[in-house]
Design a protein around this motif. Structure first.
Motif, PDB file in Angstrom:
ATOM      1  N   ASN B  51       0.824  -1.215   0.000  1.00 31.32           N
ATOM      2  CA  ASN B  51       0.000   0.000   0.000  1.00 31.32           C
ATOM      3  C   ASN B  51       0.860   1.269   0.000  1.00 31.32           C
ATOM      4  OD1 ASN B  51      -2.539   1.133  -0.167  1.00 31.32           O
ATOM      5  ND2 ASN B  51      -2.821   1.243   2.051  1.00 31.32           N
ATOM      6  N   GLY B  52       1.912   1.246  -0.793  1.00 29.39           N
ATOM      7  CA  GLY B  52       2.739   2.429  -0.965  1.00 29.39           C
ATOM      8  C   GLY B  52       3.957   2.515  -0.062  1.00 29.39           C
ATOM      9  N   GLU B  53       4.048   1.619   0.902  1.00 32.69           N
ATOM     10  CA  GLU B  53       5.183   1.693   1.836  1.00 32.69           C
ATOM     11  C   GLU B  53       6.065   0.459   1.708  1.00 32.69           C
ATOM     12  OE1 GLU B  53       2.967   4.239   5.383  1.00 32.69           O
ATOM     13  OE2 GLU B  53       4.016   2.374   5.829  1.00 32.69           O
ATOM     14  N   GLU B  54       7.365   0.680   1.862  1.00 35.02           N
ATOM     15  CA  GLU B  54       8.297  -0.432   1.838  1.00 35.02           C
ATOM     16  C   GLU B  54       8.038  -1.326   3.039  1.00 35.02           C
ATOM     17  OE1 GLU B  54      12.555   0.454   1.108  1.00 35.02           O
ATOM     18  OE2 GLU B  54      12.943  -0.915   2.764  1.00 35.02           O
ATOM     19  N   ARG B  55       7.934  -2.648   2.780  1.00 33.84           N
ATOM     20  CA  ARG B  55       7.608  -3.581   3.851  1.00 33.84           C
ATOM     21  C   ARG B  55       8.769  -4.513   4.186  1.00 33.84           C
ATOM     22  NH1 ARG B  55       2.968  -5.210   6.238  1.00 33.84           N
ATOM     23  NH2 ARG B  55       2.546  -2.984   6.022  1.00 33.84           N
ATOM     24  N   ALA B  56       9.478  -4.961   3.177  1.00 36.66           N
ATOM     25  CA  ALA B  56      10.594  -5.878   3.411  1.00 36.66           C
ATOM     26  C   ALA B  56      11.639  -5.693   2.323  1.00 36.66           C
ATOM     27  CB  ALA B  56      10.115  -7.324   3.433  1.00 36.66           C
ATOM     28  N   LYS B  57      12.883  -5.914   2.714  1.00 38.62           N
ATOM     29  CA  LYS B  57      13.989  -5.762   1.783  1.00 38.62           C
ATOM     30  C   LYS B  57      14.791  -7.047   1.743  1.00 38.62           C
ATOM     31  CE  LYS B  57      16.180  -1.374   0.682  1.00 38.62           C
ATOM     32  NZ  LYS B  57      16.837  -0.169   1.211  1.00 38.62           N
ATOM     33  N   GLY B  58      15.179  -7.444   0.547  1.00 43.63           N
ATOM     34  CA  GLY B  58      16.003  -8.631   0.385  1.00 43.63           C
ATOM     35  C   GLY B  58      17.366  -8.246  -0.120  1.00 43.63           C
ATOM     36  N   ASN B  59      17.843  -8.994  -1.116  1.00 43.22           N
ATOM     37  CA  ASN B  59      19.188  -8.774  -1.641  1.00 43.22           C
ATOM     38  C   ASN B  59      19.205  -7.699  -2.726  1.00 43.22           C
ATOM     39  OD1 ASN B  59      20.042 -10.972  -0.022  1.00 43.22           O
ATOM     40  ND2 ASN B  59      19.341 -12.387  -1.596  1.00 43.22           N
ATOM     41  N   ILE B  60      18.703  -6.546  -2.415  1.00 41.79           N
ATOM     42  CA  ILE B  60      18.637  -5.482  -3.422  1.00 41.79           C
ATOM     43  C   ILE B  60      19.870  -4.600  -3.339  1.00 41.79           C
ATOM     44  CG2 ILE B  60      17.277  -3.968  -1.896  1.00 41.79           C
ATOM     45  CD1 ILE B  60      15.801  -3.063  -4.516  1.00 41.79           C
ATOM     46  N   LEU B  61      20.501  -4.378  -4.496  1.00 39.89           N
ATOM     47  CA  LEU B  61      21.694  -3.557  -4.556  1.00 39.89           C
ATOM     48  C   LEU B  61      21.344  -2.090  -4.323  1.00 39.89           C
ATOM     49  CD1 LEU B  61      23.299  -5.160  -7.748  1.00 39.89           C
ATOM     50  CD2 LEU B  61      23.927  -5.603  -5.363  1.00 39.89           C
ATOM     51  N   GLU B  62      22.335  -1.321  -3.882  1.00 38.36           N
ATOM     52  CA  GLU B  62      22.104   0.113  -3.653  1.00 38.36           C
ATOM     53  C   GLU B  62      21.808   0.845  -4.958  1.00 38.36           C
ATOM     54  OE1 GLU B  62      24.756   0.845   0.390  1.00 38.36           O
ATOM     55  OE2 GLU B  62      24.937   2.189  -1.328  1.00 38.36           O
ATOM     56  N   ARG B  63      22.273   0.290  -6.077  1.00 37.25           N
ATOM     57  CA  ARG B  63      22.017   0.892  -7.391  1.00 37.25           C
ATOM     58  C   ARG B  63      20.564   0.697  -7.834  1.00 37.25           C
ATOM     59  NH1 ARG B  63      23.924  -1.847 -11.165  1.00 37.25           N
ATOM     60  NH2 ARG B  63      24.777  -3.709 -10.159  1.00 37.25           N
ATOM     61  N   PHE B  64      19.843  -0.141  -7.106  1.00 39.20           N
ATOM     62  CA  PHE B  64      18.455  -0.435  -7.453  1.00 39.20           C
ATOM     63  C   PHE B  64      17.538   0.252  -6.446  1.00 39.20           C
ATOM     64  CE2 PHE B  64      19.436  -4.914  -9.407  1.00 39.20           C
ATOM     65  CZ  PHE B  64      20.317  -4.321 -10.286  1.00 39.20           C
ATOM     66  N   SER B  65      16.402   0.708  -6.919  1.00 46.26           N
ATOM     67  CA  SER B  65      15.406   1.281  -6.016  1.00 46.26           C
ATOM     68  C   SER B  65      14.024   0.992  -6.572  1.00 46.26           C
ATOM     69  CB  SER B  65      15.611   2.795  -5.862  1.00 46.26           C
ATOM     70  OG  SER B  65      15.386   3.437  -7.098  1.00 46.26           O
ATOM     71  N   ALA B  66      13.048   1.101  -5.722  1.00 49.21           N
ATOM     72  CA  ALA B  66      11.678   0.832  -6.155  1.00 49.21           C
ATOM     73  C   ALA B  66      10.729   1.753  -5.424  1.00 49.21           C
ATOM     74  CB  ALA B  66      11.313  -0.629  -5.890  1.00 49.21           C
ATOM     75  N   GLN B  67       9.526   1.840  -5.949  1.00 51.51           N
ATOM     76  CA  GLN B  67       8.470   2.567  -5.256  1.00 51.51           C
ATOM     77  C   GLN B  67       7.122   2.037  -5.709  1.00 51.51           C
ATOM     78  OE1 GLN B  67       8.334   6.788  -6.210  1.00 51.51           O
ATOM     79  NE2 GLN B  67       9.470   6.456  -8.103  1.00 51.51           N
ATOM     80  N   GLN B  68       6.126   2.254  -4.863  1.00 56.85           N
ATOM     81  CA  GLN B  68       4.757   1.887  -5.200  1.00 56.85           C
ATOM     82  C   GLN B  68       3.921   3.161  -5.127  1.00 56.85           C
ATOM     83  OE1 GLN B  68       2.643  -0.779  -2.516  1.00 56.85           O
ATOM     84  NE2 GLN B  68       1.438  -1.608  -4.187  1.00 56.85           N
ATOM     85  N   PHE B  69       3.165   3.395  -6.152  1.00 61.32           N
ATOM     86  CA  PHE B  69       2.419   4.642  -6.302  1.00 61.32           C
ATOM     87  C   PHE B  69       1.001   4.507  -5.725  1.00 61.32           C
ATOM     88  CE2 PHE B  69       5.444   6.939  -8.850  1.00 61.32           C
ATOM     89  CZ  PHE B  69       6.263   5.937  -9.325  1.00 61.32           C
ATOM     90  N   PRO B  70       0.308   5.646  -5.560  1.00 64.89           N
ATOM     91  CA  PRO B  70      -1.059   5.601  -4.988  1.00 64.89           C
ATOM     92  C   PRO B  70      -2.017   4.690  -5.748  1.00 64.89           C
ATOM     93  CG  PRO B  70      -0.223   7.843  -4.922  1.00 64.89           C
ATOM     94  CD  PRO B  70       0.795   7.036  -5.682  1.00 64.89           C
ATOM     95  N   ASP B  71      -1.814   4.529  -7.050  1.00 62.23           N
ATOM     96  CA  ASP B  71      -2.706   3.621  -7.779  1.00 62.23           C
ATOM     97  C   ASP B  71      -2.235   2.167  -7.663  1.00 62.23           C
ATOM     98  OD1 ASP B  71      -1.494   4.012 -11.234  1.00 62.23           O
ATOM     99  OD2 ASP B  71      -0.469   3.546  -9.363  1.00 62.23           O
ATOM    100  N   LEU B  72      -1.230   1.936  -6.845  1.00 58.06           N
ATOM    101  CA  LEU B  72      -0.668   0.629  -6.463  1.00 58.06           C
ATOM    102  C   LEU B  72       0.263   0.023  -7.503  1.00 58.06           C
ATOM    103  CD1 LEU B  72      -3.753  -0.968  -4.700  1.00 58.06           C
ATOM    104  CD2 LEU B  72      -1.837   0.270  -3.676  1.00 58.06           C
TER     105      LEU B  72
END
Lengths: 110, 115
Positions: B51-72
Motif C-alpha cells: 500500500n505504498g510503503e516499503e515492507r521488506a527488503k532482500g538482496n537489493i543492490l544500492e544501485r536499485f530502487s523501487a516505489q509503489q504509487f497511490p494507484d498501487l
C-alpha cells in the motif's frame, strides 16, 4: 537463514512414468510452503500452498505433500505438457519474505 | 494469466545506463514484490511494498530502487547497469502482504539484457 534444496536438479521421464520431486527446507517457524510451475521465459504459475505437516493437496496429475522437513510433488502418469521447472518456496513465521529453491527441471518424453 | 502485468517484456541497454521496469498488480492486491532471476539461479527476492510503503527488503543492490504509487502500480529502477544485471525481473502481487495465507501471483517478467 532460510534454506530450500530441491532434488533432483533435472528429471527426464517417459510419458506415463510416475515420479516425485523433493523439496527439503530449513526455516524458522514455517508459515507456508509453496509449489510453482515455471515455463521457460515465463513467470512462475502458482500450484499449491501447504501449511502444516501431514497436509496434502491435489490438482490433476499433481499431488503435493508436506512433512516437518520436506515436501514432495508427486506426478502421476505425466504428459509432455507437464514439462517445466517446478519451484518450491517457503515463508517463515511473522515475515513475508519467501525463499525459493532453484527448482527441478522436468522433461516428459512422448 | 495471473492478472499481474509487467512492461516492457524485453529491454536491451548498455552498461552504465538506467532503466525503469513497471508492474501493475492484480485488481485488489495491495502488496507488490520484486524478484530477480539470473540464468540457472533461483528467484532472488529484492523488495516488497504494501500500500505504498516499503515492507521488506532482500538482496537489493544500492544501485536499485523501487516505489509503489497511490494507484498501487510499482516501478523498479536500475541504475549504473552492469553486465551482471542481465536477468529476468519478476513482479508478484498478493492481497495484503501481511497474512501468512497470502499467495504471491507472478507477472510474465521483464527480460533485461545489458550489453
Amino acid at each position: 537463514e532460510d534454506q530450500v534444496t530441491q532434488s533432483p536438479e533435472a528429471l527426464r521421464l517417459q510419458e506415463g512414468e510416475s515420479s516425485s520431486l523433493n523439496c527439503s527446507y530449513t526455516v524458522s517457524g514455517l508459515r507456508g510452503l509453496f509449489w510453482y510451475r515455471q515455463d521457460p521465459g515465463k513467470g512462475p504459475e502458482f500450484l499449491f500452498t501447504l501449511y502444516s505437516a501431514g497436509e496434502e493437496k491435489e490438482k490433476e496429475r499433481l499431488k503435493a505433500t508436506l512433512t516437518k522437513k520436506e515436501s514432495f510433488l508427486h506426478i502421476t502418469a505425466p504428459k509432455p505438457e507437464d514439462s517445466a521447472t517446478y519451484l518450491c518456496a517457503v515463508r517463515p513465521g511473522g515475515y513475508q519474505k519467501v525463499t525459493f529453491g532453484i527448482g527441478t527441471k522436468l522433461q516428459v518424453i512422448p | 494469466d495471473s492478472g499481474v502485468t509487467q512492461t516492457p517484456k524485453h529491454l536491451i541497454t548498455a552498461t552504465g545506463q538506467r532503466v525503469t521496469l513497471r508492474c501493475s498488480p492484480r485488481s485488489g492486491d495491495l502488496s507488490v514484490y520484486w524478484y530477480q532471476q539470473s540464468l540457472d539461479q533461483g528467484l532472488q527476492f529484492l523488495i516488497q511494498y504494501y500500500n505504498g510503503e516499503e515492507r521488506a527488503k532482500g538482496n537489493i543492490l544500492e544501485r536499485f530502487s523501487a516505489q509503489q504509487f497511490p494507484d498501487l502500480h510499482s516501478e523498479l529502477n536500475l541504475s549504473s547497469l552492469e553486465l551482471g544485471d542481465s536477468a529476468l525481473y519478476f513482479c508478484a502481487s498478493s492481497v495484503t502482504g501481511q497474512v501468512s495465507t497470502d499467495t504471491q501471483y507472478f507477472g510474465p517478467g521483464t527480460r533485461l539484457t545489458v550489453l
